[in-house]
Structures are given as C-alpha cells and as structure tokens.
Design a protein around this motif. Sequence first.
Motif, PDB file in Angstrom:
ATOM      1  N   PRO A  33      -7.812  -8.723 -12.154  1.00  0.00           N
ATOM      2  CA  PRO A  33      -6.374  -7.937 -11.894  1.00  0.00           C
ATOM      3  C   PRO A  33      -6.133  -7.631 -10.354  1.00  0.00           C
ATOM      4  O   PRO A  33      -7.257  -7.206  -9.818  1.00  0.00           O
ATOM      5  CB  PRO A  33      -6.276  -6.813 -12.769  1.00  0.00           C
ATOM      6  N   PHE A  34      -4.862  -7.815  -9.734  1.00  0.00           N
ATOM      7  CA  PHE A  34      -4.818  -7.430  -8.636  1.00  0.00           C
ATOM      8  C   PHE A  34      -4.298  -6.037  -8.487  1.00  0.00           C
ATOM      9  O   PHE A  34      -4.334  -5.384  -7.534  1.00  0.00           O
ATOM     10  CB  PHE A  34      -3.541  -8.325  -7.888  1.00  0.00           C
ATOM     11  N   ILE A  35      -3.408  -5.651  -9.644  1.00  0.00           N
ATOM     12  CA  ILE A  35      -2.797  -4.233  -9.426  1.00  0.00           C
ATOM     13  C   ILE A  35      -3.351  -3.726 -10.897  1.00  0.00           C
ATOM     14  O   ILE A  35      -3.307  -4.341 -11.979  1.00  0.00           O
ATOM     15  CB  ILE A  35      -1.259  -4.334  -9.365  1.00  0.00           C
ATOM     16  N   THR A  36      -3.713  -2.494 -11.112  1.00  0.00           N
ATOM     17  CA  THR A  36      -3.967  -1.726 -12.070  1.00  0.00           C
ATOM     18  C   THR A  36      -2.893  -0.756 -12.404  1.00  0.00           C
ATOM     19  O   THR A  36      -2.794   0.102 -11.643  1.00  0.00           O
ATOM     20  CB  THR A  36      -5.454  -1.030 -12.443  1.00  0.00           C
ATOM     21  N   ILE A  37      -1.975  -0.924 -13.478  1.00  0.00           N
ATOM     22  CA  ILE A  37      -1.229   0.398 -13.925  1.00  0.00           C
ATOM     23  C   ILE A  37      -1.881   1.397 -14.547  1.00  0.00           C
ATOM     24  O   ILE A  37      -2.303   0.803 -15.720  1.00  0.00           O
ATOM     25  CB  ILE A  37       0.141  -0.107 -14.361  1.00  0.00           C
ATOM     26  N   ALA A  38      -2.194   2.441 -14.146  1.00  0.00           N
ATOM     27  CA  ALA A  38      -2.994   3.504 -14.870  1.00  0.00           C
ATOM     28  C   ALA A  38      -1.873   4.805 -15.266  1.00  0.00           C
ATOM     29  O   ALA A  38      -1.331   5.239 -14.672  1.00  0.00           O
ATOM     30  CB  ALA A  38      -4.055   4.167 -14.101  1.00  0.00           C
ATOM     31  N   ILE A  39      -2.355   4.959 -16.671  1.00  0.00           N
ATOM     32  CA  ILE A  39      -1.511   5.888 -17.297  1.00  0.00           C
ATOM     33  C   ILE A  39      -2.379   7.034 -17.911  1.00  0.00           C
ATOM     34  O   ILE A  39      -2.961   6.615 -18.912  1.00  0.00           O
ATOM     35  CB  ILE A  39      -0.887   5.240 -18.214  1.00  0.00           C
ATOM     36  N   PRO A  40      -2.654   8.023 -17.351  1.00  0.00           N
ATOM     37  CA  PRO A  40      -3.654   9.182 -17.924  1.00  0.00           C
ATOM     38  C   PRO A  40      -2.544   9.962 -19.080  1.00  0.00           C
ATOM     39  O   PRO A  40      -1.476  10.135 -18.827  1.00  0.00           O
ATOM     40  CB  PRO A  40      -3.807  10.175 -16.616  1.00  0.00           C
ATOM     41  N   THR A  41      -3.206  10.311 -20.125  1.00  0.00           N
ATOM     42  CA  THR A  41      -2.357  10.762 -21.083  1.00  0.00           C
ATOM     43  C   THR A  41      -3.107  11.899 -21.828  1.00  0.00           C
ATOM     44  O   THR A  41      -4.387  11.736 -21.877  1.00  0.00           O
ATOM     45  CB  THR A  41      -1.891   9.561 -22.134  1.00  0.00           C
ATOM     46  N   TYR A  42      -2.288  12.744 -22.380  1.00  0.00           N
ATOM     47  CA  TYR A  42      -3.009  13.585 -23.460  1.00  0.00           C
ATOM     48  C   TYR A  42      -1.874  14.082 -24.254  1.00  0.00           C
ATOM     49  O   TYR A  42      -1.018  14.923 -24.006  1.00  0.00           O
ATOM     50  CB  TYR A  42      -3.633  14.981 -22.522  1.00  0.00           C
ATOM     51  N   ARG A  43      -2.086  13.789 -25.652  1.00  0.00           N
ATOM     52  CA  ARG A  43      -1.096  14.307 -26.614  1.00  0.00           C
ATOM     53  C   ARG A  43       0.304  14.095 -26.490  1.00  0.00           C
ATOM     54  O   ARG A  43       0.932  15.077 -26.440  1.00  0.00           O
ATOM     55  CB  ARG A  43      -1.636  15.952 -27.028  1.00  0.00           C
ATOM     56  N   ARG A  44       0.720  12.786 -26.185  1.00  0.00           N
ATOM     57  CA  ARG A  44       2.212  12.671 -25.877  1.00  0.00           C
ATOM     58  C   ARG A  44       2.511  11.541 -26.091  1.00  0.00           C
ATOM     59  O   ARG A  44       3.075  10.529 -25.512  1.00  0.00           O
ATOM     60  CB  ARG A  44       2.356  12.992 -24.527  1.00  0.00           C
ATOM     61  N   HIS A  45       2.210  10.922 -27.271  1.00  0.00           N
ATOM     62  CA  HIS A  45       2.286   9.729 -27.793  1.00  0.00           C
ATOM     63  C   HIS A  45       3.779   9.211 -27.846  1.00  0.00           C
ATOM     64  O   HIS A  45       4.155   7.637 -27.772  1.00  0.00           O
ATOM     65  CB  HIS A  45       1.511   9.538 -29.230  1.00  0.00           C
ATOM     66  N   ILE A  46       4.848   9.856 -28.135  1.00  0.00           N
ATOM     67  CA  ILE A  46       6.101   9.634 -28.394  1.00  0.00           C
ATOM     68  C   ILE A  46       6.776   8.905 -26.964  1.00  0.00           C
ATOM     69  O   ILE A  46       7.343   7.916 -26.640  1.00  0.00           O
ATOM     70  CB  ILE A  46       7.114  10.402 -28.958  1.00  0.00           C
ATOM     71  N   LEU A  47       6.487   9.753 -25.997  1.00  0.00           N
ATOM     72  CA  LEU A  47       7.042   9.340 -24.740  1.00  0.00           C
ATOM     73  C   LEU A  47       6.003   8.337 -23.979  1.00  0.00           C
ATOM     74  O   LEU A  47       6.520   7.419 -23.254  1.00  0.00           O
ATOM     75  CB  LEU A  47       7.069  10.759 -23.688  1.00  0.00           C
ATOM     76  N   LEU A  48       4.807   8.505 -24.462  1.00  0.00           N
ATOM     77  CA  LEU A  48       3.977   7.437 -23.818  1.00  0.00           C
ATOM     78  C   LEU A  48       4.003   5.800 -24.291  1.00  0.00           C
ATOM     79  O   LEU A  48       3.943   5.062 -23.403  1.00  0.00           O
ATOM     80  CB  LEU A  48       2.442   7.612 -24.452  1.00  0.00           C
TER      81      LEU A  48
ATOM     82  N   GLY B 293      -8.329  -3.286 -10.428  1.00  0.00           N
ATOM     83  CA  GLY B 293      -7.516  -3.832  -9.631  1.00  0.00           C
ATOM     84  C   GLY B 293      -7.840  -3.569  -8.210  1.00  0.00           C
ATOM     85  O   GLY B 293      -8.324  -2.193  -8.069  1.00  0.00           O
ATOM     86  N   LYS B 294      -7.607  -4.226  -7.212  1.00  0.00           N
ATOM     87  CA  LYS B 294      -7.492  -3.736  -6.052  1.00  0.00           C
ATOM     88  C   LYS B 294      -6.635  -2.753  -5.533  1.00  0.00           C
ATOM     89  O   LYS B 294      -6.931  -1.740  -4.750  1.00  0.00           O
ATOM     90  CB  LYS B 294      -7.155  -5.033  -4.920  1.00  0.00           C
TER      91      LYS B 294
ATOM     92  N   PHE C 144      -2.166   3.194  -4.624  1.00  0.00           N
ATOM     93  CA  PHE C 144      -3.128   3.364  -3.877  1.00  0.00           C
ATOM     94  C   PHE C 144      -4.244   2.393  -3.889  1.00  0.00           C
ATOM     95  O   PHE C 144      -4.499   1.703  -4.783  1.00  0.00           O
ATOM     96  CB  PHE C 144      -4.025   4.555  -4.372  1.00  0.00           C
ATOM     97  N   TYR C 145      -4.720   1.919  -2.534  1.00  0.00           N
ATOM     98  CA  TYR C 145      -5.696   1.321  -2.279  1.00  0.00           C
ATOM     99  C   TYR C 145      -7.034   1.568  -2.965  1.00  0.00           C
ATOM    100  O   TYR C 145      -7.312   2.695  -2.400  1.00  0.00           O
ATOM    101  CB  TYR C 145      -6.018   0.888  -0.804  1.00  0.00           C
ATOM    102  N   LYS C 146      -7.437   0.840  -3.681  1.00  0.00           N
ATOM    103  CA  LYS C 146      -8.588   1.787  -4.607  1.00  0.00           C
ATOM    104  C   LYS C 146      -9.829   2.360  -3.897  1.00  0.00           C
ATOM    105  O   LYS C 146     -10.289   3.267  -3.903  1.00  0.00           O
ATOM    106  CB  LYS C 146      -8.975   0.730  -5.737  1.00  0.00           C
ATOM    107  N   ASP C 147     -10.187   1.198  -2.876  1.00  0.00           N
ATOM    108  CA  ASP C 147     -11.425   1.602  -2.132  1.00  0.00           C
ATOM    109  C   ASP C 147     -11.214   2.848  -1.324  1.00  0.00           C
ATOM    110  O   ASP C 147     -12.056   3.714  -0.967  1.00  0.00           O
ATOM    111  CB  ASP C 147     -11.792   0.489  -1.364  1.00  0.00           C
ATOM    112  N   TYR C 148      -9.972   2.884  -0.529  1.00  0.00           N
ATOM    113  CA  TYR C 148      -9.664   4.270   0.305  1.00  0.00           C
ATOM    114  C   TYR C 148      -9.709   5.466  -0.724  1.00  0.00           C
ATOM    115  O   TYR C 148     -10.273   6.689  -0.114  1.00  0.00           O
ATOM    116  CB  TYR C 148      -8.408   3.858   0.880  1.00  0.00           C
TER     117      TYR C 148
END
Length: 358
Positions: free
Chosen positions: A35-50, A120-121, A213-217
């Motif tokens: 993947p070129f881009i990773t869309i990252a979704i951190p979550t905690y007990r919010r399944h409806i809005l998630l 992703g990069k 964010f550029y991951k390596d940075y």
Amino acid sequence: MDTMRVIQKSDDNFIKFNDVESVLIHGDKSKIKQPFITIAIPTYRRHILLKEAIDSALNQLNPNCEYEVIIVDNEVSYGVVTETEKLIKGYSNNKLLYYRNSDNIGMAGNWNRCFELARGKWVAFLHDDDLLVNDYLFKVSKLLDKKKKIGALVSSFEIIGENNRTKKDSKLERVTKKLFVRFGKNKLMRIRPLDTKIWNSNIYGPPTCGALFYKDYALKQGGFDEDNFPSLDWFFLFNFNKKYKVYKPLDKLGFYRVIDNESLNPKTLRAFVKDAADFREINRKSYLIGKLMFKFFKYEQHAVIIDWVMDLGKSSELKAEEFNNLCKYKIRPILLSLYKRAFRIYWIIKRIMAMIFG
C-alpha cells in the motif's frame, strides 16, 4: 510538565509498549501487498461512530493509489467478542485489517502503534468519530506530487456534530472561505514553527480527518508522548516541523465531529490552558519572536486561549476566573481586538499566498 524538554527534545515513545502485542483479528495482509497510503483508525469502545469512519475510508471515489485501512483497537477483550469485533467481521473488503492490542496502551500508545503497524509509505490518521471526504485519496495523491520532501499534511476539515459549541464566522471569514473553496483546490499552505511561536497555539490542528505523515519521519521523530497529554499532538507536530516540512491543504479533507469526550472534560480543558501558559513562558525565554509577542500581547494570548476553552466547555463547570493565576490578567479591549484581527489577517494572507504559489 517540563515544557523546555518538550520544545527541545524528542524521546523514542515506541519502546514504551514493546511488550504489548497487537494481534491481527480480521483481514489478510497478503491481499494488499504494497500500500502507498495507510488510513489508520485508532479506536476504543466506539463501534457505532466507528462504522461511519470506516465506511468513509473504504468508499473512496477514484482512488489513484493502492491503500489499506487498519483499525487498531485498544479495548482488551478477555476472550469476549466485543461490539467492535462484531462490526469489523461484517466487512469483507480486502483493504481492511483489524488489530487488537493485548493490553490497553493509552491514546498516545495507540496512535504510535498505528505508525508501527502501517505498511504504507504514508500514514493518514482518522479518529473513530471523524470522517474523510469521499475523494480524499484522489486529493492527497495529487497534493503529494506538488512539493518536494513533504513531511506531513495537516488536515483542513468541516466541523460536524454539536455546532453550538463553535463560534460563528465573521462576514470577512465567510467571504474568504468562499474564495478558498473556489480557488484553493490542489493548493498547499506551508506551516512553520514560527507560526506557533507567534501565536502561541496549536496551529496544526488535531491529527485526524486525514492528517498525513511520512511514516519514516514520524518513526524517527519518536511518536507521540503520553506525558504531554492533552497537548501531545501540538508538541509532537511542533518538534516534527523543526525537521520536516508541514503543509495544510486549502481544500477540505474531512469532517471533524465535536462531541462530549475526553477532550471536553473540564480537567482536560484546564490542562490545555496550563500547557499554553507553559509554552508561552518557554517561548518567551527561547525565541525572539516569542519574547516580542509576550511583551506586547501577553494578556491577549492568554485571553484567546481562555475564550477557546470556555467555548468548548460551555456546558461544564469551568469558570474563566479560575485561570487568572496563570497570568496576572488585565482586560485591554483595544489590544485584544487588535490581536484577534491580526490573527485573522495573518492567516488570510498565508492562504492567499498559498492560492498564488501553493
């Protein structure tokens, strides 16, 4: 908080939870190999809005790059199938990967784990109650080609949810916003540490709604520091920006939801004010521009932060007077009006320059 340390030093915050495993519960990494881009979704007990957040990430129009969507869940299950797991297992999209931490590593730890798990990069953050515009990937892929050595793109977004908490735009702001919408497509505004030094505030915004964010940075910078809560995103980006170029698109990338959560907790709001006061003091000691702004607008800088916090926490028990101990406050209406107008004009000029040269 040792604000001097915050300004001058970045620790390796990834090693703090090396002993905590993140288990892949759902998805197959072999389906999307690079993947070129990773869309990252951190979550905690919010399944409806998630669910809304996930759908906005998966249902992208004309994505012109390969991407993955990772969910990093901070809820410990103790062998029970959680509501979040039930939700995720209802998806059959090959782009979706669902990880769950073996222990709760806190908000900063979970954000950092997103960096570590992303393949992703580039890593785009999306909080579990926010949304991406439906052509987000198409937009940012074009934006990344415009400048060399981009370190991050912070997000421009529209506020949704409890809009009564947000102040109405002035006539000038409404007019300029229309201009930016019309002429700001595929334009980038450079953000510099100087902007924070002048205005003594988090001019980067929250790391969500597609903040990229550029991951390596980000890994080299050491990630977010939990000791800097609640201003951990501000201080991370301020230090990051000293080394790497940060831009803000004039075009909208997402939707930021305002709801009652930890950020609007009265204790957290008080901490925001304290962090700004600490930063203002160190800014005064460390930088000439900080010294000048402190000399002429010390009270006004404090007043603007108080106004912002009181507006966010208008339904809580916060009282403006309780913050007076952080600054021997004087009400200077003319200077306060001048300061606010200068702030607006400053950013209007920056946006106009971006429309021309960005």
